[in-house]
Every structure is written in C-alpha cells, then in structure tokens.
Design an enzyme around this catalytic site. Structure first.
Site, PDB file in Angstrom:
ATOM      1  N   ILE A  50      61.965  66.211  37.610  1.00  0.00           N
ATOM      2  CA  ILE A  50      61.150  66.135  38.698  1.00  0.00           C
ATOM      3  C   ILE A  50      59.868  65.788  38.969  1.00  0.00           C
ATOM      4  O   ILE A  50      59.539  65.225  39.980  1.00  0.00           O
ATOM      5  CB  ILE A  50      61.780  67.472  39.491  1.00  0.00           C
ATOM      6  CG1 ILE A  50      63.226  67.683  39.337  1.00  0.00           C
ATOM      7  CG2 ILE A  50      61.371  67.744  40.841  1.00  0.00           C
ATOM      8  CD1 ILE A  50      63.882  69.199  39.536  1.00  0.00           C
ATOM      9  N   SER A 170      62.923  77.892  42.208  1.00  0.00           N
ATOM     10  CA  SER A 170      64.369  77.572  41.728  1.00  0.00           C
ATOM     11  C   SER A 170      65.253  78.501  42.748  1.00  0.00           C
ATOM     12  O   SER A 170      64.853  79.615  43.035  1.00  0.00           O
ATOM     13  CB  SER A 170      64.839  77.774  40.287  1.00  0.00           C
ATOM     14  OG  SER A 170      66.131  78.056  40.293  1.00  0.00           O
ATOM     15  N   TYR A 197      63.692  83.871  33.789  1.00  0.00           N
ATOM     16  CA  TYR A 197      63.310  82.526  34.627  1.00  0.00           C
ATOM     17  C   TYR A 197      63.510  82.932  35.883  1.00  0.00           C
ATOM     18  O   TYR A 197      62.749  82.555  36.836  1.00  0.00           O
ATOM     19  CB  TYR A 197      64.452  81.557  34.053  1.00  0.00           C
ATOM     20  CG  TYR A 197      64.294  80.167  34.926  1.00  0.00           C
ATOM     21  CD1 TYR A 197      63.720  79.010  34.707  1.00  0.00           C
ATOM     22  CD2 TYR A 197      65.307  79.880  35.962  1.00  0.00           C
ATOM     23  CE1 TYR A 197      63.563  78.013  35.389  1.00  0.00           C
ATOM     24  CE2 TYR A 197      65.317  78.661  36.629  1.00  0.00           C
ATOM     25  CZ  TYR A 197      64.527  77.836  36.441  1.00  0.00           C
ATOM     26  OH  TYR A 197      64.403  76.571  37.145  1.00  0.00           O
ATOM     27  N   LYS A 201      60.713  82.595  38.977  1.00  0.00           N
ATOM     28  CA  LYS A 201      60.785  81.792  40.121  1.00  0.00           C
ATOM     29  C   LYS A 201      60.716  82.708  41.316  1.00  0.00           C
ATOM     30  O   LYS A 201      60.098  82.137  42.441  1.00  0.00           O
ATOM     31  CB  LYS A 201      62.196  81.268  40.053  1.00  0.00           C
ATOM     32  CG  LYS A 201      62.301  79.985  39.189  1.00  0.00           C
ATOM     33  CD  LYS A 201      61.445  79.103  39.229  1.00  0.00           C
ATOM     34  CE  LYS A 201      61.165  77.978  38.048  1.00  0.00           C
ATOM     35  NZ  LYS A 201      60.374  76.927  38.089  1.00  0.00           N
ATOM     36  N   THR A 231      68.530  66.761  34.931  1.00  0.00           N
ATOM     37  CA  THR A 231      67.121  66.263  34.119  1.00  0.00           C
ATOM     38  C   THR A 231      67.314  66.917  32.678  1.00  0.00           C
ATOM     39  O   THR A 231      68.360  67.480  32.412  1.00  0.00           O
ATOM     40  CB  THR A 231      66.018  67.001  34.694  1.00  0.00           C
ATOM     41  OG1 THR A 231      66.267  68.587  34.503  1.00  0.00           O
ATOM     42  CG2 THR A 231      66.055  66.926  36.243  1.00  0.00           C
TER      43      THR A 231
HETATM   44  N1  LIG Z   1      66.575  70.386  37.248  1.00  0.00           N
HETATM   45  C1  LIG Z   1      67.027  71.491  38.119  1.00  0.00           C
HETATM   46  O1  LIG Z   1      68.243  71.506  38.574  1.00  0.00           O
HETATM   47  C2  LIG Z   1      66.241  72.398  38.761  1.00  0.00           C
HETATM   48  C3  LIG Z   1      66.660  73.556  39.583  1.00  0.00           C
HETATM   49  C4  LIG Z   1      65.771  74.195  40.003  1.00  0.00           C
HETATM   50  C5  LIG Z   1      64.344  74.391  39.832  1.00  0.00           C
HETATM   51  N2  LIG Z   1      64.019  73.376  38.958  1.00  0.00           N
HETATM   52  C6  LIG Z   1      62.656  73.482  38.601  1.00  0.00           C
HETATM   53  O2  LIG Z   1      61.709  72.266  38.813  1.00  0.00           O
HETATM   54  C7  LIG Z   1      60.787  72.119  37.712  1.00  0.00           C
HETATM   55  C8  LIG Z   1      61.085  70.816  37.192  1.00  0.00           C
HETATM   56  O3  LIG Z   1      62.627  70.922  36.262  1.00  0.00           O
HETATM   57  P1  LIG Z   1      63.208  69.588  35.577  1.00  0.00           P
HETATM   58  O4  LIG Z   1      64.608  69.877  35.281  1.00  0.00           O
HETATM   59  O5  LIG Z   1      62.621  68.442  35.999  1.00  0.00           O
HETATM   60  O6  LIG Z   1      62.431  69.892  33.943  1.00  0.00           O
HETATM   61  P2  LIG Z   1      62.471  69.250  32.827  1.00  0.00           P
HETATM   62  O7  LIG Z   1      63.393  68.010  33.000  1.00  0.00           O
HETATM   63  O8  LIG Z   1      62.752  70.157  31.618  1.00  0.00           O
HETATM   64  O9  LIG Z   1      61.127  68.558  32.795  1.00  0.00           O
HETATM   65  C9  LIG Z   1      59.913  69.483  32.793  1.00  0.00           C
HETATM   66  C10 LIG Z   1      58.536  68.649  32.236  1.00  0.00           C
HETATM   67  O10 LIG Z   1      57.690  69.526  32.015  1.00  0.00           O
HETATM   68  C11 LIG Z   1      57.091  69.471  30.702  1.00  0.00           C
HETATM   69  N3  LIG Z   1      56.792  70.294  30.163  1.00  0.00           N
HETATM   70  C12 LIG Z   1      57.549  71.530  29.790  1.00  0.00           C
HETATM   71  N4  LIG Z   1      56.568  72.455  28.903  1.00  0.00           N
HETATM   72  C13 LIG Z   1      55.311  72.106  28.886  1.00  0.00           C
HETATM   73  C14 LIG Z   1      54.362  72.362  28.292  1.00  0.00           C
HETATM   74  N5  LIG Z   1      54.092  73.812  27.799  1.00  0.00           N
HETATM   75  N6  LIG Z   1      53.280  71.696  28.447  1.00  0.00           N
HETATM   76  C15 LIG Z   1      53.220  70.454  29.178  1.00  0.00           C
HETATM   77  N7  LIG Z   1      54.263  69.787  29.686  1.00  0.00           N
HETATM   78  C16 LIG Z   1      55.467  70.607  29.494  1.00  0.00           C
HETATM   79  C17 LIG Z   1      58.197  68.672  29.955  1.00  0.00           C
HETATM   80  O11 LIG Z   1      57.659  67.818  28.853  1.00  0.00           O
HETATM   81  P3  LIG Z   1      58.306  67.753  27.389  1.00  0.00           P
HETATM   82  O12 LIG Z   1      59.074  66.564  27.483  1.00  0.00           O
HETATM   83  O13 LIG Z   1      57.083  67.861  26.719  1.00  0.00           O
HETATM   84  O14 LIG Z   1      58.845  69.010  27.291  1.00  0.00           O
HETATM   85  C18 LIG Z   1      58.929  67.859  31.070  1.00  0.00           C
HETATM   86  O15 LIG Z   1      57.966  66.597  31.469  1.00  0.00           O
HETATM   87  C19 LIG Z   1      60.938  73.253  36.877  1.00  0.00           C
HETATM   88  O16 LIG Z   1      59.973  74.044  37.527  1.00  0.00           O
HETATM   89  C20 LIG Z   1      62.277  73.890  37.233  1.00  0.00           C
HETATM   90  O17 LIG Z   1      62.437  75.265  37.034  1.00  0.00           O
HETATM   91  C21 LIG Z   1      64.703  72.577  38.365  1.00  0.00           C
END
Ligand SMILES: NC(=O)c1ccc[n+]([C@@H]2O[C@H](COP(=O)([O-])OP(=O)(O)OC[C@H]3O[C@@H](n4cnc5c(N)ncnc54)[C@H](OP(=O)(O)O)[C@@H]3O)[C@@H](O)[C@H]2O)c1
Length: 305
Positions: A50, A170, A197, A201, A231
């Site tokens: 995202i 979330s 988590y 959130k 993702t």
């Molecule tokens: N996907 C869903 O359905 C969903 C639902 C509810 C809420 N959310 C929220 O939306 C947000 C994004 O989620 P997402 O699903 O897109 O996550 P994701 O696919 O895991 O992507 C997270 C990004 O953050 C980076 N990251 C993680 N730890 C890091 C660190 N210590 N330092 C720097 N970069 C770091 C990751 O890089 P690396 O590749 O280096 O790990 C990746 O680029 C989060 O806050 C999540 O809780 C997502």
C-alpha cells in the site's frame, strides 16, 4: 471457543465492507482528481504494498515523495517507476530503529517543510523479537517509530498548520480496547502477534486524536484503514486468511485510494476512522470504548523519548 466465536462475528460483520466488493460499492470507478504539484510528501514503508501505491499515486499527481524504506534495491526500483525524474526521492531507514528514524526526520526537516506525512509502515510480528535498541519489533515499527518521526519533523519545523498527517491503521483495531501494557510484551511467552498488532492499530486512532488536540496552528491528522489488500505483508503474516479471501482482496491501489483522497480533500477532522473515502465509527463493539485514552498513550510513548 470464545475466541473462535469472536472471530466468526468479526468476519461476518466486516468481510463485505473490507473486501474488494466493499471498495467497488463505496468508491467504484470514481477517479481521484487531485493535483499535488509543489507538495513535499513523506511516506513510510514505501517500498511495497500500500505504501508503494501511495508513493506512486502521489508522485503521479505531481508531488515530490520522500520514500522511506530499508531496502536499497527496492528503493531504487521504486524511484525508477515514478513518471517524473526526481519525483520519488528514496531515503534508506530502518523504521524499527528509533535512532535511525530520528536521524531521517532531522535530515528531512533540514531540507524544508513537509505537506503530507503518511505513517504507513506496519508489520504483524508473530515471532517475538527485540530490535538492537531492545524494543519489541512490532511496537517499534507500528507505533513508536510513527511517534518519533512525527516528533522529529515537528521539532525540526517541517510540519506546519497546512500539513496533513495520515495514519494507516487496520480494521483489526475494531477488536481491541487500548491497553497500554499490551503494546509491547515483556517476553516471548506473553507475546501474541495478532493482538499486539490490533493494539498498535487502535493506538494509532488515539494518537491521531492527540495530534488533533494540539491546536489550530498545528497540522491536522486523519486515521484510515485500507480494507483487506493483497500484499506481501498479508502473504507472509496471514497465509490462511489470504487463501480463504484471495478472490475478494483489494489491490494495492484500492488500499491506497483513501490516503490520496484524504490528502486531496482534507475533510473536517474529528472522531472516526476513514475507509473508502467515508468516515466510519471508530468503535464497532461497546467493550473497546473502555480502553485507555490518548493521554495515557502519549505518556507511555513519551517515556520512550
Ligand atoms: N494489506 C492489508 O490487508 C492491510 C490491512 C489493514 C491494514 N494494513 C496496514 O497497511 C500498511 C501497509 O501494509 P501492507 O500490507 O502494504 O504491508 P507490506 O506489504 O508488508 O509492506 C510494508 C512495507 O513496509 C516496509 N517495512 C517493513 N518494516 C520496515 C522497517 N523496519 N523499516 C523500513 N521499512 C519497513 C516493507 O519493506 P521490506 O520489503 O523491506 O520489508 C514494505 O515495503 C500497514 O500499516 C498495515 O498494517 C494493511
């Protein structure tokens, strides 16, 4: 048994609105007309999922995006994807390490003001691990790092009354009453990655309330959630969930849409959490209203610096 019933109730209540069907019903194909030219954005966790979609969406609409991520290769790849040269400026930082976050906040502030900050980074850590600074990894990444980044940008004069702060929470927070002691487990035995988590959130909702209480000359803040998005994060942390719901998960652009919309429209702030360009109640179940408040949360975060 109680846990299983709770989960069944949760999915029955939210599966439709959080799915791609929910997005299509509420937003549909309405294009976001927005011009972010001249704006300087900061997006955390921008190298995937995202966050990447937010960074590319903002850059495509004219913003200069400071993309925070830890992986140099992914940062270069992201910068290469943006249409205009220099539209995405990669900043390498480990967002789980507070010294590194404070450093990058200082660097950003020294180079000018910021119009939009998206606190997007978030991870679900099933395994208990401490960072080199001794913090539980999820707590550091999902919450304390957001606080430290915000503090650094404010202290450096980068945030102003016209700045927008958007936090990516979330729907998992609907199941949590904020409990300060549960933000960070003391050891592996008491760690539950899913519950931690949800606490982080929920805490983002209270942190947003705090930021909006700081007065009219301060930036305004919104908290949103993206629904269920396919993702890498979901793939690795929730493989069973993904298998079950894969056909109705949103894509990253759909998950990013409300962040871009909030930055463009800046609706009145106040109670609530945003999904699909609409404000929803921040509580779905009565028990979560009894949780700790923003003051208690801020006191706990301040104790860390
Ligand atoms: N996907 C869903 O359905 C969903 C639902 C509810 C809420 N959310 C929220 O939306 C947000 C994004 O989620 P997402 O699903 O897109 O996550 P994701 O696919 O895991 O992507 C997270 C990004 O953050 C980076 N990251 C993680 N730890 C890091 C660190 N210590 N330092 C720097 N970069 C770091 C990751 O890089 P690396 O590749 O280096 O790990 C990746 O680029 C989060 O806050 C999540 O809780 C997502």
């Amino acid at each position: 048994m109680k846990k299983a019933l709770g989960a069944a109730f949760f999915y029955a209540r939210f599966a439709l609105p959080f799915s791609r069907i929910g997005f299509r019903r509420r937003v549909g194909k309405t294009r976001l007309e927005a011009d972010f030219s001249g704006q300087r954005w900061v997006v955390s966790g921008a190298t995937g999922g995202i966050g990447q979609a937010i960074a590319l969406g903002a850059a495509a609409r004219g913003a200069t995006v400071l993309a925070l991520g830890r992986d140099a290769g992914k940062l270069d790849e992201l910068a290469g994807q943006a249409a205009g040269a220099g539209r995405i400026q990669p900043l390498q930082v480990d967002l789980s390490l507070m010294q590194d976050v404070a450093r990058v906040a200082g660097d950003i502030a020294r180079n000018g003001r910021v119009d939009v900050v998206v606190h997007n980074v978030g991870v679900m850590c099933h395994e208990f691990r401490r960072t080199a600074e001794g913090l539980e990894r999820g707590f550091a990444t999902n919450l304390l790092g957001h606080w430290v980044l915000d503090q650094g940008l404010r202290r450096g004069g980068a945030l102003h009354e016209g700045s927008a702060i958007i936090s990516m929470s979330s729907g998992g927070m609907y199941g949590a009453a904020l409990d300060i002691d549960a933000l960070q487990a003391a050891d592996a035995g008491s760690h539950d990655g899913f519950n931690a988590y949800a606490q982080h959130k929920r805490a983002q909702v209270e942190l947003t309330r705090h930021w909006n209480s700081l007065g009219p000359a301060q930036p305004r803040a919104w908290v949103m959630h993206p629904g269920w998005v396919d993702t890498d994060g979901v793939r690795s942390a929730l493989p069973g969930f993904r298998k079950l719901f894969r056909s109705v998960l949103r894509d990253a652009a759909e998950g990013a849409d409300t962040a871009l919309w909030l930055a463009a429209t800046r609706p009145d702030t106040g109670e609530g959490i945003w999904l699909d360009r609409q404000r929803d109640d921040e509580h779905a179940f009565a028990f979560t209203r009894a949780g700790a408040n923003a003051d208690a949360l801020v006191a706990a975060l301040r104790a860390h610096g």
